[in-house]
Design an enzyme around this catalytic site. Structure first.
Site, PDB file in Angstrom:
ATOM      1  N   CYS A 147       0.834  -1.204   0.000  1.00 37.65           N
ATOM      2  CA  CYS A 147       0.000   0.000   0.000  1.00 37.65           C
ATOM      3  C   CYS A 147       0.873   1.260   0.000  1.00 37.65           C
ATOM      4  O   CYS A 147       1.850   1.340   0.746  1.00 37.65           O
ATOM      5  CB  CYS A 147      -0.911   0.000   1.229  1.00 37.65           C
ATOM      6  SG  CYS A 147      -2.068   1.399   1.241  1.00 37.65           S
ATOM      7  N   CYS A 161      -0.570   5.112   6.788  1.00 39.83           N
ATOM      8  CA  CYS A 161      -1.347   4.989   8.023  1.00 39.83           C
ATOM      9  C   CYS A 161      -0.512   4.279   9.096  1.00 39.83           C
ATOM     10  O   CYS A 161      -0.086   3.130   8.916  1.00 39.83           O
ATOM     11  CB  CYS A 161      -2.635   4.213   7.755  1.00 39.83           C
ATOM     12  SG  CYS A 161      -3.634   4.880   6.407  1.00 39.83           S
ATOM     13  N   CYS A 200      -1.093   0.570  10.407  1.00 39.76           N
ATOM     14  CA  CYS A 200      -1.325  -0.477   9.417  1.00 39.76           C
ATOM     15  C   CYS A 200      -0.057  -1.233   9.036  1.00 39.76           C
ATOM     16  O   CYS A 200       0.940  -0.627   8.659  1.00 39.76           O
ATOM     17  CB  CYS A 200      -1.952   0.152   8.182  1.00 39.76           C
ATOM     18  SG  CYS A 200      -2.313  -1.033   6.889  1.00 39.76           S
ATOM     19  N   CYS A 255     -17.083  -9.284   3.757  1.00 43.31           N
ATOM     20  CA  CYS A 255     -16.453  -7.986   3.568  1.00 43.31           C
ATOM     21  C   CYS A 255     -15.229  -8.159   2.680  1.00 43.31           C
ATOM     22  O   CYS A 255     -14.276  -8.844   3.056  1.00 43.31           O
ATOM     23  CB  CYS A 255     -16.046  -7.391   4.911  1.00 43.31           C
ATOM     24  SG  CYS A 255     -17.411  -7.319   6.085  1.00 43.31           S
ATOM     25  N   CYS A 308     -20.091  -6.470   1.350  1.00 40.61           N
ATOM     26  CA  CYS A 308     -19.604  -5.114   1.586  1.00 40.61           C
ATOM     27  C   CYS A 308     -18.245  -4.976   0.928  1.00 40.61           C
ATOM     28  O   CYS A 308     -17.423  -5.891   0.982  1.00 40.61           O
ATOM     29  CB  CYS A 308     -19.485  -4.856   3.080  1.00 40.61           C
ATOM     30  SG  CYS A 308     -18.727  -3.265   3.505  1.00 40.61           S
ATOM     31  N   CYS A 333     -20.815   1.967   6.205  1.00 39.43           N
ATOM     32  CA  CYS A 333     -20.201   1.342   7.373  1.00 39.43           C
ATOM     33  C   CYS A 333     -18.945   2.139   7.689  1.00 39.43           C
ATOM     34  O   CYS A 333     -18.062   2.268   6.838  1.00 39.43           O
ATOM     35  CB  CYS A 333     -19.860  -0.111   7.049  1.00 39.43           C
ATOM     36  SG  CYS A 333     -18.877  -0.967   8.305  1.00 39.43           S
ATOM     37  N   ARG A 384     -20.096  -3.104  15.905  1.00 35.81           N
ATOM     38  CA  ARG A 384     -19.332  -4.330  15.665  1.00 35.81           C
ATOM     39  C   ARG A 384     -18.009  -4.292  16.423  1.00 35.81           C
ATOM     40  O   ARG A 384     -17.259  -3.316  16.324  1.00 35.81           O
ATOM     41  CB  ARG A 384     -19.065  -4.490  14.163  1.00 35.81           C
ATOM     42  CG  ARG A 384     -18.368  -5.780  13.788  1.00 35.81           C
ATOM     43  CD  ARG A 384     -18.219  -5.913  12.289  1.00 35.81           C
ATOM     44  NE  ARG A 384     -19.503  -5.661  11.649  1.00 35.81           N
ATOM     45  CZ  ARG A 384     -19.668  -4.810  10.641  1.00 35.81           C
ATOM     46  NH1 ARG A 384     -18.641  -4.164  10.155  1.00 35.81           N
ATOM     47  NH2 ARG A 384     -20.861  -4.627  10.128  1.00 35.81           N
TER      48      ARG A 384
END
Length: 414
Positions: free
Chosen positions: A65, A69, A72, A109, A142, A202, A272
């Site tokens: 990626c 972040c 992560c 998901c 999702c 979400c 959740r």
């Protein structure tokens, strides 16, 4: 306690607490934590009974990626020893999803690392959605693909996606300390694009990154304003090789207080428990079911979760029941407005559907996994007993990088 009585009354009326009341929940003592759980549990039961919705993550593309972040393990510059692979083929993703559905999940998901999808990526995910839905009637799907460009949310909905996950993660005032390659406003814009396209939104948060109580309340109040159908609450998994690897700021009691605060602020929303519940709630996970009505089954995106069989046993032992595919998730007033889970067999708006979210490691939602209940061995960390940790001691023994499921030849965990 007058505070808790007031919050219960407001939650049963769907009335927003004051910021001071939300902060007061986080400030309660460990001696009062069972009272806090009992109070928020009344609100949870009012809107969701004793049902627990199971969700299942499939990591379509892991690592590599370009975003930075700090939480992560898939970030730019991460030295974490995670699985790295490019896009799964539709049939591979469908096979992984089927394992989770066989374990009791009703929502899949689909997560991919990266800043956001290209139009070609949207086409690729559209094929994956079709493959999953062709094999599993009524499944909720999702997507969690990062920042969306104009028109992409509409294309995902046309392809059969029911929901879109994109977490705010932390407060606007501290967002720049966590990520510099995109902004808090970018994340809000993507959630709004999903809403506008008719997808069930979400969006949630990550706790434990060194934020203040004020930051937690700020982000939850911002989520209430965005009005997503589901709010995943992640607890930071401090993965070695990431900037936040040394951030061990959570206790089980604090996690329970955070979940209770979210329930009071978002009383009728699917809350959740997402990434990090095994690491930080530990043996107090069953208490958290009195606050949240949804969890992820099995593994996460890049780290291992509790065995799927243990999840199901925990739910049953705590006196809860797994939500069935034919049951409507959201309360009638939200479902009537076209919210996620608004009709039998599915979901979001006018079609069957979705929701996602958690965190570990990408913009989305948790960390991935797969599998038929009990089909994969427990993690190495869980296989051998470890000495009891002192209060407040970092439990690095509970963090295991995922080596099974999506992107591998090994059976997944669900």
């Amino acid at each position: 306690m007058d505070l808790l009585n007031t919050l219960v009354d407001k939650g049963l009326r769907r009335e927003l607490p004051t910021r001071e009341e939300a902060l007061a929940v986080l400030a309660t003592s460990d001696d009062d934590v069972l009272d806090v759980v009992a109070a928020a549990g009344r609100v949870r039961r009012q809107w969701f009974g004793r049902r627990v919705k199971l969700n299942y993550l499939v990591n379509l593309k892991s690592g590599l990626c370009p975003e930075d972040c700090s939480y992560c393990s898939q970030r730019l510059g991460s030295t974490a020893g995670i699985l790295k692979y490019t896009w799964l083929k539709p049939e591979e993703a469908s096979q992984a999803a089927a394992a989770g559905l066989a374990g009791g999940a009703k929502r899949v998901c689909l997560v991919a690392s990266g800043r956001g999808p290209t139009d070609r990526d949207v086409d690729r995910v559209a094929g994956t959605i079709k493959a999953i839905k062709d094999q599993n009637e009524g499944v909720e799907v999702c997507a969690c693909l990062g920042l969306l460009s104009d028109g992409q949310a509409e294309r995902l909905r046309e392809a059969g996606a029911d929901a879109y996950n994109h977490n705010l993660n932390t407060s606007e005032s501290t967002y720049g300390e966590i990520t510099t390659t995109h902004t808090y406003a970018d994340r809000v814009d993507t959630v709004q694009k999903a809403h506008a396209a008719g997808l069930s939104a979400c969006s949630g948060l990550i706790a434990g990154m060194g934020e203040s109580d004020e930051d937690l309340v700020d982000v939850v109040f911002s989520l209430r304003e965005l009005d997503p159908d589901s709010v995943p609450v992640n607890f930071l998994i401090p993965v070695e090789g990431t900037p936040l690897a040394k951030e061990w700021n959570l206790t089980p009691q604090r996690c329970l207080r955070i979940l209770a605060m979210v329930r009071f602020v978002c009383p009728d929303v699917e809350v959740r428990i997402a990434g990090g519940r095994e690491v930080h709630l530990r043996s107090m996970q069953p208490l958290a079911l009195h606050l949240a009505n949804s969890i992820f089954l099995g593994d996460y995106l890049t780290t291992e979760g509790q065995a799927g069989k243990a999840d199901l046993e925990m739910i049953a032992d705590a006196g809860f029941e797994v939500e069935g595919a034919g049951q409507v998730t959201l309360p009638e007033h939200r479902a009537a407005a076209g919210g996620c889970g608004s009709h039998e067999g599915g979901g979001c708006g006018s079609h069957s559907g979705g929701g996602c979210g958690s965190h570990d490691d990408a913009g989305c939602g948790s960390q991935a996994g797969g599998g038929v209940c009990g089909s994969a061995p427990a993690s190495a960390a869980a296989a051998e007993p470890t000495p009891a940790a002192a209060v407040g001691e970092a439990r690095t023994d509970l963090v295991a990088v995922r080596r099974r499921g999506a992107g591998t030849d090994l059976a997944p965990n669900a």
